[in-house]
Design a protein around this motif. Structure first.
Motif, PDB file in Angstrom:
ATOM      1  N   CYS A 114      -2.263  -4.320   1.513  1.00 35.14           N
ATOM      2  CA  CYS A 114      -1.397  -3.995   2.657  1.00 35.14           C
ATOM      3  C   CYS A 114      -0.343  -2.965   2.253  1.00 35.14           C
ATOM      4  O   CYS A 114      -0.103  -1.994   2.969  1.00 35.14           O
ATOM      5  N   ILE A 115       0.271  -3.171   1.094  1.00 32.50           N
ATOM      6  CA  ILE A 115       1.296  -2.246   0.624  1.00 32.50           C
ATOM      7  C   ILE A 115       0.678  -0.910   0.251  1.00 32.50           C
ATOM      8  O   ILE A 115       1.173   0.155   0.630  1.00 32.50           O
ATOM      9  N   LEU A 116      -0.432  -0.949  -0.484  1.00 34.65           N
ATOM     10  CA  LEU A 116      -1.072   0.290  -0.923  1.00 34.65           C
ATOM     11  C   LEU A 116      -1.529   1.152   0.251  1.00 34.65           C
ATOM     12  O   LEU A 116      -1.374   2.374   0.232  1.00 34.65           O
ATOM     13  N   MET A 117      -2.100   0.520   1.259  1.00 35.49           N
ATOM     14  CA  MET A 117      -2.680   1.265   2.370  1.00 35.49           C
ATOM     15  C   MET A 117      -1.719   1.431   3.540  1.00 35.49           C
ATOM     16  O   MET A 117      -2.040   2.099   4.515  1.00 35.49           O
ATOM     17  N   GLY A 118      -0.536   0.830   3.467  1.00 36.42           N
ATOM     18  CA  GLY A 118       0.444   0.985   4.536  1.00 36.42           C
ATOM     19  C   GLY A 118       0.001   0.352   5.838  1.00 36.42           C
ATOM     20  O   GLY A 118       0.303   0.850   6.918  1.00 36.42           O
TER      21      GLY A 118
END
Length: 131
Positions: A114-118
Motif C-alpha cells: 500500500c505504501i510502495l504503490m500509493g
C-alpha cells in the motif's frame, strides 16, 4: 449493450449502473436486454440508462488536477520483494489461520505494498503491483 465489448465484471457493473439510473431491478433490465437481442424494443428509459452507463464505463477517468506531475514508482525489485512477502505470509496464514503472529505478519506484509504503490487499500496495491 450487447455490441459493447466488455468483461463479465464490466458488463455487471454497467448493468447495475443502468438499472439504478432507470430505477429498475437488475433482473428486469437484464431481461429487457435479452429481449432486445430477440428484436423486442427496450423501454425508452431503460435504453437511455443503458446508453449512459455504457458511455460512462467507456469514458476514461480524468487525472485529478490536484495531483502533481510524474509519479515516482518503487523499484521493481522492491515491489516484487513486497509482493513475494505478502504471498508467503498468506500461505503461512492458510496453514495456521488461528496464529496471531502469522495474522500480524500478513497485515504487515499488506501494509508495505500500500505504501510502495500509493494505494489506499491492499487489493488495489496488490493489483497495481502485479500489473
Amino acid at each position: 449493450m450487447a455490441a459493447t465489448p466488455a468483461t463479465a465484471r464490466e458488463a455487471k457493473r454497467i448493468l447495475s449502473a443502468a438499472a439504478a439510473g432507470a430505477g429498475l431491478p437488475e433482473t428486469v433490465l437484464a431481461a429487457a436486454v435479452l429481449e432486445a437481442s430477440r428484436g423486442i424494443p427496450v423501454p425508452a428509459r431503460a435504453e437511455r440508462a443503458l446508453r449512459q452507463a455504457v458511455h460512462t464505463a467507456r469514458t476514461p477517468d480524468p487525472v485529478p488536477s490536484s495531483a502533481p506531475g510524474p509519479y515516482m514508482l518503487p523499484l521493481q525489485e522492491d515491489a516484487e520483494k513486497a509482493l513475494g512477502l505478502f504471498f508467503e505470509t498468506r500461505l503461512c496464514l492458510t496453514a495456521a489461520p488461528t496464529d496471531p503472529e502469522t495474522r500480524r505478519a500478513l497485515e504487515d506484509s499488506l501494509f508495505t505494498p500500500c505504501i510502495l504503490m500509493g494505494q489506499p487499500c491492499a487489493p488495489e496495491a496488490v493489483q497495481y503491483t502485479e500489473s
